[in-house]
Design an enzyme around this catalytic site. Structure first.
Site, PDB file in Angstrom:
ATOM      1  N   GLU A 142      -4.034   5.713  12.688  1.00  0.00           N
ATOM      2  CA  GLU A 142      -4.497   6.463  11.521  1.00  0.00           C
ATOM      3  C   GLU A 142      -5.759   7.254  11.847  1.00  0.00           C
ATOM      4  O   GLU A 142      -6.641   7.443  10.997  1.00  0.00           O
ATOM      5  CB  GLU A 142      -4.706   5.519  10.335  1.00  0.00           C
ATOM      6  CG  GLU A 142      -3.406   4.896   9.851  1.00  0.00           C
ATOM      7  CD  GLU A 142      -3.566   3.983   8.644  1.00  0.00           C
ATOM      8  OE1 GLU A 142      -4.653   4.002   8.016  1.00  0.00           O
ATOM      9  OE2 GLU A 142      -2.616   3.240   8.332  1.00  0.00           O
ATOM     10  N   SER A 143      -5.834   7.727  13.094  1.00  0.00           N
ATOM     11  CA  SER A 143      -6.930   8.618  13.462  1.00  0.00           C
ATOM     12  C   SER A 143      -6.995   9.769  12.463  1.00  0.00           C
ATOM     13  O   SER A 143      -5.967  10.276  12.010  1.00  0.00           O
ATOM     14  CB  SER A 143      -6.717   9.171  14.873  1.00  0.00           C
ATOM     15  OG  SER A 143      -6.803   8.139  15.832  1.00  0.00           O
ATOM     16  N   HIS A 175       0.818  -1.210   0.000  1.00  0.00           N
ATOM     17  CA  HIS A 175       0.000   0.000   0.000  1.00  0.00           C
ATOM     18  C   HIS A 175       0.854   1.263   0.000  1.00  0.00           C
ATOM     19  O   HIS A 175       0.500   2.255  -0.641  1.00  0.00           O
ATOM     20  CB  HIS A 175      -0.923  -0.009   1.226  1.00  0.00           C
ATOM     21  CG  HIS A 175      -1.886   1.118   1.272  1.00  0.00           C
ATOM     22  ND1 HIS A 175      -2.991   1.194   0.453  1.00  0.00           N
ATOM     23  CD2 HIS A 175      -1.924   2.239   2.044  1.00  0.00           C
ATOM     24  CE1 HIS A 175      -3.667   2.301   0.714  1.00  0.00           C
ATOM     25  NE2 HIS A 175      -3.043   2.947   1.676  1.00  0.00           N
ATOM     26  N   GLU A 222      -7.564   8.312  -4.294  1.00  0.00           N
ATOM     27  CA  GLU A 222      -7.131   7.222  -3.424  1.00  0.00           C
ATOM     28  C   GLU A 222      -8.220   6.155  -3.341  1.00  0.00           C
ATOM     29  O   GLU A 222      -9.380   6.391  -3.712  1.00  0.00           O
ATOM     30  CB  GLU A 222      -6.779   7.729  -2.024  1.00  0.00           C
ATOM     31  CG  GLU A 222      -7.937   8.056  -1.129  1.00  0.00           C
ATOM     32  CD  GLU A 222      -7.521   8.211   0.338  1.00  0.00           C
ATOM     33  OE1 GLU A 222      -8.374   7.959   1.198  1.00  0.00           O
ATOM     34  OE2 GLU A 222      -6.357   8.558   0.612  1.00  0.00           O
ATOM     35  N   HIS A 276     -10.161   3.268  -0.816  1.00  0.00           N
ATOM     36  CA  HIS A 276     -10.450   2.820   0.547  1.00  0.00           C
ATOM     37  C   HIS A 276     -11.277   1.549   0.442  1.00  0.00           C
ATOM     38  O   HIS A 276     -12.408   1.466   0.926  1.00  0.00           O
ATOM     39  CB  HIS A 276     -11.170   3.915   1.340  1.00  0.00           C
ATOM     40  CG  HIS A 276     -10.409   4.320   2.564  1.00  0.00           C
ATOM     41  ND1 HIS A 276     -10.999   4.611   3.757  1.00  0.00           N
ATOM     42  CD2 HIS A 276      -9.081   4.464   2.778  1.00  0.00           C
ATOM     43  CE1 HIS A 276     -10.075   4.927   4.658  1.00  0.00           C
ATOM     44  NE2 HIS A 276      -8.906   4.843   4.079  1.00  0.00           N
ATOM     45  N   ASP A 292      -0.466  15.139   5.167  1.00  0.00           N
ATOM     46  CA  ASP A 292      -1.584  14.672   5.976  1.00  0.00           C
ATOM     47  C   ASP A 292      -1.237  13.326   6.593  1.00  0.00           C
ATOM     48  O   ASP A 292      -0.415  12.576   6.069  1.00  0.00           O
ATOM     49  CB  ASP A 292      -2.852  14.588   5.121  1.00  0.00           C
ATOM     50  CG  ASP A 292      -3.148  13.185   4.630  1.00  0.00           C
ATOM     51  OD1 ASP A 292      -2.457  12.756   3.685  1.00  0.00           O
ATOM     52  OD2 ASP A 292      -4.045  12.541   5.183  1.00  0.00           O
ATOM     53  N   ARG A 342      -7.562  15.857   2.569  1.00  0.00           N
ATOM     54  CA  ARG A 342      -6.361  16.341   3.258  1.00  0.00           C
ATOM     55  C   ARG A 342      -5.131  16.282   2.357  1.00  0.00           C
ATOM     56  O   ARG A 342      -4.199  17.088   2.514  1.00  0.00           O
ATOM     57  CB  ARG A 342      -6.133  15.541   4.549  1.00  0.00           C
ATOM     58  CG  ARG A 342      -7.184  15.813   5.601  1.00  0.00           C
ATOM     59  CD  ARG A 342      -6.768  15.270   6.962  1.00  0.00           C
ATOM     60  NE  ARG A 342      -6.489  13.841   6.915  1.00  0.00           N
ATOM     61  CZ  ARG A 342      -7.411  12.891   6.983  1.00  0.00           C
ATOM     62  NH1 ARG A 342      -8.692  13.204   7.097  1.00  0.00           N
ATOM     63  NH2 ARG A 342      -7.065  11.614   6.958  1.00  0.00           N
ATOM     64  N   ASP A 343      -5.100  15.360   1.413  1.00  0.00           N
ATOM     65  CA  ASP A 343      -4.009  15.366   0.433  1.00  0.00           C
ATOM     66  C   ASP A 343      -4.007  16.675  -0.352  1.00  0.00           C
ATOM     67  O   ASP A 343      -2.941  17.214  -0.688  1.00  0.00           O
ATOM     68  CB  ASP A 343      -4.151  14.185  -0.530  1.00  0.00           C
ATOM     69  CG  ASP A 343      -3.704  12.867   0.080  1.00  0.00           C
ATOM     70  OD1 ASP A 343      -2.977  12.896   1.087  1.00  0.00           O
ATOM     71  OD2 ASP A 343      -4.077  11.815  -0.451  1.00  0.00           O
ATOM     72  N   TYR A 368       4.520   0.314  -2.900  1.00  0.00           N
ATOM     73  CA  TYR A 368       4.269  -0.051  -4.298  1.00  0.00           C
ATOM     74  C   TYR A 368       5.312  -1.049  -4.809  1.00  0.00           C
ATOM     75  O   TYR A 368       5.843  -0.925  -5.905  1.00  0.00           O
ATOM     76  CB  TYR A 368       4.253   1.189  -5.190  1.00  0.00           C
ATOM     77  CG  TYR A 368       3.104   2.134  -4.995  1.00  0.00           C
ATOM     78  CD1 TYR A 368       2.153   1.916  -4.002  1.00  0.00           C
ATOM     79  CD2 TYR A 368       2.958   3.254  -5.796  1.00  0.00           C
ATOM     80  CE1 TYR A 368       1.092   2.785  -3.821  1.00  0.00           C
ATOM     81  CE2 TYR A 368       1.889   4.136  -5.628  1.00  0.00           C
ATOM     82  CZ  TYR A 368       0.964   3.885  -4.630  1.00  0.00           C
ATOM     83  OH  TYR A 368      -0.100   4.750  -4.452  1.00  0.00           O
TER      84      TYR A 368
END
Length: 722
Positions: free
Chosen positions: A305-306, A34, A85, A87, A261, A108-109, A37
């Site tokens: 990862e909050s 993840h 991204e 998820h 982020d 956030r990115d 890569y």
């Protein structure tokens, strides 16, 4: 979380000692597929990311391109940040929170680049719509996206939804975001100077999302919903909205030197990547991290990862000012460490050293995988010997969840907040006004798993061309793209070969179209007990045009109907039904249709046609074929009378060659002149004012009223709203 024995040996040799528990967990996550890569990086060089308007190429939190101004004398100093991204695994375990935090993460990115988010797209892939569990996931994912996006005030304006049996045990949730930033406000995720402080701003750190990066790099098993629940983050969109505005305030005062982020691998990932990218190290005191739960360990603080957290590089004299601004927005801020010149990433906790490793080795030292692959083979032609009646096939496709209306999805999204949206969801591409650049942008996003499952390379090329055609019928010139490359277990030669093929195909078509790919995401190990997913190359593409107008897809009833680029109707090729929704409902296989010979020339010409004053409506013809595209253009007051005699009705109506556009025009000669030497233009008939679609074929006349079409196409709303 367990570091692979081979990786542990490599790290031990580099450090000359055994690893601490925290170091092992950090390497496990940052060296996961993840983050590192390891299987895909050798392939990603196929994408072209350069271009005259590219400001920040791949490698940062988001790509950045300049928006060309329609004023030739104005500087192109308004930039567009683009990111995408996946998820996927979190959305299977917890569809609401998994999808919601996917939105929060990609937003956030965009913040990391100094940009203000202005639009979202969502591309969603689920198992059979008629099956109970995929439908549960579908409803939860859409609810999570709408909740988070609506609460933060960022409109969701485009995307796609596809259903395919092979997503039953592993759905895909791919979310893209675009944002605006002035040239003088842009920041990057590259640390600038030793001695600067590292400051966390946002929410407090909890135990949610632990090991999310490593979790995303494994196959899902039957116990994932319970055993992997701690790896799924829990979002708070109201805190994210405050963080968006706080980020703007910090930029207004020029307080941010660099930013990242806190996403995959949490604080450990964000801070180590930030400093390593600049050639620095970091010294972090984990005790200083604000915690919302008692007795958190060093490992939990490091890898949590909050959500709703940013890591900023701040000069020492500005730390107090950053804290004051964060307090104004009811956010916590804490100086947790500093950028160092020695290149080591060091973390202490309760007086003990938990981590002391070279930052660059941590971020870039993962060895790449050398995997076997099997090249996909073209399917044999095996068409149904007894095809259904044309009218029956058309009726079935109108109500197929893949080609039916997606209004149930996008009506839940606020797609007009921000007052930029000129063309809303429901057409081919969204259009947003960007007065800052004296211009407008168009957005299209998605993929078609039927195409890429049947022929990964050819299907990926079709995905790229379809997105570009979506922009062209809105009068926009394709400008840049980001991709989310979803594949199954790369350690399986068949699946790695299929993944290689979608990378090659997508890279080639983007190069052919001169569209730089400025960022992206890779998601592998999308397997479950149900089997592997189809290779799925989601593309989010942005186009530019001078003003925020587009012809739209609704017929006016006042013009002639033409189809651009249809090689079958022009007699250039036999119909190929591979990858079509028509064939997916029958027992048969076929090759995927060939693309036009000059895709870039075709897209440019379609764009020019869409911008003609004589063009009354324009629509991409792809999923479901020509018949479904025509049905989508009919309204209660307008219809079409089409003549397709002299050609195989099934092939003409239902093949899904990408790169076709249906145009209603009062000047068909002008359309033909613009396409001369580029692609064929074929007359279909005329538009009417009776609210009826009538298609004459050698197999009889197919007719449907607008009411009947709308009723059949509302299958998703009908089933989910009861």
């Amino acid at each position: 979380m367990t570091l692979d024995d081979g990786d542990r040996d490599i790290v031990r040799a580099e450090l000359g000692r055994d690893l601490t528990r925290e170091e092992a967990a950090l390497f496990e996550n940052l060296w996961s597929e993840h983050c590192a890569y390891r299987s895909s990086r050798p392939l990603l060089g196929a994408f072209e990311s350069d271009g005259p308007d590219v400001v920040v190429p791949p490698g940062d939190d988001a790509g950045v391109v300049a928006i060309p101004s329609s004023d030739d004398d104005a500087a192109d100093d308004t930039y567009l940040a683009m990111g995408i991204e996946s998820h996927n695994h979190p959305s299977y375990v917890d569809p609401f929170d998994g999808a919601a935090t996917g939105v929060g993460g990609i937003v956030r990115d965009i913040l990391s680049m100094g940009a203000y988010p202005i639009a979202l797209t969502d591309s969603l892939y689920f198992g059979d719509f008629d099956a109970e569990y995929p439908r549960y996931l579908f409803e939860g994912v859409v609810e999570g996206i709408s909740h988070y996006g609506n609460c933060i005030g960022v409109p969701t304006v485009a995307g796609s939804v596809a259903f395919h049996d092979d997503y039953a045990g592993n759905p895909l949730v791919n979310v893209a975001c675009v944002g605006l930033v002035d040239a003088d406000r842009m920041v990057t995720a590259e640390a600038q100077r030793a001695g600067n402080a590292l400051v966390l701003v946002g929410g407090e750190t909890g135990r949610d999302g632990l090991g999310g990066a490593s979790f995303a790099s494994e196959d899902l098993d039957e116990d994932a919903e319970t055993e992997d629940r701690p790896a799924v983050q829990v979002g708070d969109p109201y805190s994210e909205k405050l963080l968006i505005e706080c980020n703007e305030a910090l930029l207004d005062e020029g307080l941010i030197e660099s930013a990242r982020d806190l996403g995959a691998a949490g604080l450990g990932g964000a801070s180590s990547e930030l400093v390593a990218k600049g050639g620095f190290g970091a010294d972090i005191a984990l005790d200083r991290v604000p915690q919302r739960e008692p007795n958190m360990s060093a490992l939990e603080i490091l890898l949590s990862e909050s959500q709703e957290r940013m890591c900023y590089e701040i000069t020492p004299e500005n730390v107090d000012r950053v804290a004051a601004i964060a307090e104004r927005y009811d956010l916590v801020a804490a100086a947790i460490g500093s950028v160092t010149a020695d290149g080591n990433f060091t973390c202490t906790f309760e007086g003990e050293t938990a981590v002391d490793v070279p930052a660059e080795f941590l971020g870039e030292g993962a060895p790449l995988n050398d995997l076997d692959s099997e090249r996909p083979t073209a399917p044999e032609r095996n068409l149904p010997s007894d095809p259904p009646a044309v009218a029956d096939a058309f009726d079935r496709l109108l109500a197929s969840p893949n080609t039916a209306s997606k209004r149930w999805v996008y009506r839940q999204y606020d797609h007009e907040v921000g007052v930029r949206t000129a063309e809303r969801p429901g057409g081919d591409a969204a259009v947003l006004d960007v007065p800052e650049a004296d211009a407008a942008i168009a957005l299209s996003a998605g993929a078609d798993p039927n195409w890429t499952d049947a022929a990964p390379y050819e299907g990926a090329r079709a995905v790229g061309l379809e997105n570009a055609t979506n922009l062209a019928v809105a009068g926009a010139r394709p400008h840049a793209a980001v991709d989310c490359l979803n594949g199954a277990n790369p350690e399986t030669p068949r699946e790695y070969g299929r993944f290689e093929a979608i990378v090659e195909g997508l890279a080639e078509i983007c190069a052919d179209l001169s569209v730089p790919v400025v960022g992206g995401n890779v998601s592998l190990y999308n397997d479950s007990d149900e089997g592997p997913i189809p290779p799925t190359p989601t593309l989010a593409m942005v186009g530019v045009r001078e003003e925020a107008t587009a012809p739209g897809i609704d017929l006016s009833g006042e013009g002639s109907l033409l189809v651009i680029g249809d090689r079958v109707l022009a007699g250039e090729t036999d119909p190929a039904l591979g990858g079509s929704e028509y064939l997916a409902g029958l027992d048969g296989t076929d090759r995927v249709p060939d693309l036009p010979g000059d895709p870039a020339g075709l897209v440019d010409a379609v764009r020019d046609v869409a911008r003609m004053d004589s063009t009354l409506a324009a629509h991409d013809a792809s999923h479901g074929g020509l018949a479904i595209a025509l049905a989508e253009m009919v309204t209660a007051e307008t219809g079409a009378s089409v003549d397709l005699t002299g050609i195989d009705a099934h092939g003409a109506l239902f093949h899904e060659q990408a790169g076709r556009a249906i145009v209603e025009t009062t000047a068909p000669e002008a359309v033909a002149d613009r396409l001369a030497g580029v692609a064929p233009v074929t007359g279909l008939g005329r538009t009417t004012t009776d609210g009826r679609l009538s298609i004459t074929t050698d197999r009889g006349v197919l007719t449907a009223t607008a009411d009947r079409i709308a009723e059949r196409r509302a299958v998703i709303e009908r089933e989910l709203d009861g």
